[in-house]
Write a protein that holds these residues in place. Structure first.
Motif, PDB file in Angstrom:
ATOM      1  N   ILE A 168      -5.521   4.258   6.391  1.00  5.44           N
ATOM      2  CA  ILE A 168      -6.469   3.819   5.364  1.00  5.44           C
ATOM      3  C   ILE A 168      -6.632   2.306   5.461  1.00  5.44           C
ATOM      4  O   ILE A 168      -5.634   1.579   5.482  1.00  5.44           O
ATOM      5  N   GLN A 189       2.107  12.287   7.086  1.00  4.02           N
ATOM      6  CA  GLN A 189       1.645  11.691   5.841  1.00  4.02           C
ATOM      7  C   GLN A 189       1.636  10.166   5.935  1.00  4.02           C
ATOM      8  O   GLN A 189       0.693   9.498   5.496  1.00  4.02           O
ATOM      9  N   LEU A 190       2.677   9.618   6.513  1.00  2.42           N
ATOM     10  CA  LEU A 190       2.754   8.165   6.669  1.00  2.42           C
ATOM     11  C   LEU A 190       1.630   7.648   7.570  1.00  2.42           C
ATOM     12  O   LEU A 190       1.021   6.609   7.296  1.00  2.42           O
ATOM     13  N   ALA A 235       5.830   5.966  -0.901  1.00  2.00           N
ATOM     14  CA  ALA A 235       6.467   6.207   0.393  1.00  2.00           C
ATOM     15  C   ALA A 235       7.969   5.936   0.388  1.00  2.00           C
ATOM     16  O   ALA A 235       8.703   6.497   1.214  1.00  2.00           O
ATOM     17  N   HIS A 272       0.835  -1.208   0.000  1.00  2.26           N
ATOM     18  CA  HIS A 272       0.000   0.000   0.000  1.00  2.26           C
ATOM     19  C   HIS A 272       0.869   1.257   0.000  1.00  2.26           C
ATOM     20  O   HIS A 272       0.676   2.169  -0.812  1.00  2.26           O
ATOM     21  N   LEU A 273       1.859   1.302   0.918  1.00  2.00           N
ATOM     22  CA  LEU A 273       2.736   2.472   0.997  1.00  2.00           C
ATOM     23  C   LEU A 273       3.634   2.590  -0.231  1.00  2.00           C
ATOM     24  O   LEU A 273       3.913   3.705  -0.695  1.00  2.00           O
ATOM     25  N   GLU A 320      -1.281   9.053   8.005  1.00  2.00           N
ATOM     26  CA  GLU A 320      -2.531   9.154   7.245  1.00  2.00           C
ATOM     27  C   GLU A 320      -2.670   7.975   6.287  1.00  2.00           C
ATOM     28  O   GLU A 320      -3.745   7.366   6.183  1.00  2.00           O
ATOM     29  N   TRP A 321      -1.599   7.631   5.588  1.00  2.00           N
ATOM     30  CA  TRP A 321      -1.644   6.507   4.653  1.00  2.00           C
ATOM     31  C   TRP A 321      -1.873   5.184   5.378  1.00  2.00           C
ATOM     32  O   TRP A 321      -2.621   4.331   4.911  1.00  2.00           O
ATOM     33  N   LEU A 345       1.901   4.245  -2.990  1.00  2.00           N
ATOM     34  CA  LEU A 345       1.705   5.672  -2.745  1.00  2.00           C
ATOM     35  C   LEU A 345       3.011   6.470  -2.833  1.00  2.00           C
ATOM     36  O   LEU A 345       3.015   7.684  -2.650  1.00  2.00           O
TER      37      LEU A 345
END
Length: 256
Positions: free
Chosen positions: A112, A105-106, A95, A89-90, A108-109, A93
């Motif tokens: 999810i 930000q991390l 990361a 997932h990261l 928040e990700w 995005l």
């Protein structure tokens, strides 16, 4: 003498192993190659695996930053499939790209929900892991990490917040295919307790380096690479919890 045989693509391979009653280490017998989980059994399993065309591949990422992320997001109560899903997932995005995301930000990700099969799963400890991951990625981005040995890379990683011996060893073993360290957890500890190659009363949390030395001594005694032995023991012990607990009960050991 015991003879081990494995068939690969209709071809038979054979190898002799020491007698079951002979000692592999002082006070520790080789045991039967077919008797899970004796030292002889593990020696046979590693040898049999080496006859396969596809060798074991430990790396989870394509860069050190990705490897740090994959290992840091797993372990410590995080199921393997959840940790890998969070890593994927990261990664999607961005990361682990050149620009290090902020801690916020991390988080928040990681907050999810993750899609695993037909289930929606929330990643535990999102705030804590976001903090650790940001610090680790920032350190990797600065460079200066040693790559000449697993031990050196592990010692560098141990200075980072939230990374202990197991996670640091996992990253270093995966990235460098290292054999001078070991990834020790409950599954390896149980295998050592059942086979007798770990001293009694030791825990991963308090005696990591002593247990590691004993594990490396076993690897040397049965003449297999510690990295392969570690991986195969972990996978088989993890895959057969009812069998393992039954054996622990038979010999009067607690499910450590």
């Amino acid at each position: 003498m015991q003879k081990g045989i494995v068939f690969v693509d209709s071809k038979a391979y054979s190898r002799d192993f020491p007698d079951a009653t002979s000692e592999v280490l002082p006070g520790v017998s080789w045991g039967l190659i077919e008797a899970f989980p004796t030292p002889a059994y593990w020696a046979y399993q590693v040898w049999a695996n080496e006859q396969e065309a596809a060798p074991l591949n430990f790396k989870l990422g394509t860069t050190l930053a990705e490897e740090v992320g994959a290992c840091l997001l797993g372990g410590h109560g995080i199921p393997a499939n959840v940790g890998l899903a969070a890593f994927g997932h990261l990664k999607n995005l961005g990361a682990f790209d050149a620009h290090v995301p902020s801690e916020e930000q991390l988080q928040e990700w990681l907050s999810i929900p993750l899609k695993i099969g037909c289930r929606s799963v929330r990643y535990r400890f999102a705030k804590q892991k976001a903090r650790y991951l940001h610090s680790a990625l920032a350190a990797v981005a600065l460079g200066g990490f040693p790559l000449h040995s697993g031990l050196a890379l592990r010692n560098w990683l141990l200075k980072l917040p939230g990374i202990g011996y197991k996670t640091a060893s996992w990253i270093a073993r995966n990235w460098l295919d290292a054999d001078d360290i070991a990834i020790l957890d409950i599954h390896i500890l149980r295998a050592g307790a059942l086979a007798g190659f770990f001293s009694s009363g030791l825990t991963v949390e308090r005696h990591y380096l002593r247990l590691e030395a004993e594990f490396l001594a076993l690897s040397k005694a049965i003449n297999v690479r510690p990295s392969k032995l570690d991986a195969l023991i972990w996978y088989q012990m993890m895959s057969a919890p009812s069998v393992v607990h039954g054996l622990l009960n038979q010999v009067g050991l607690k499910a450590v």
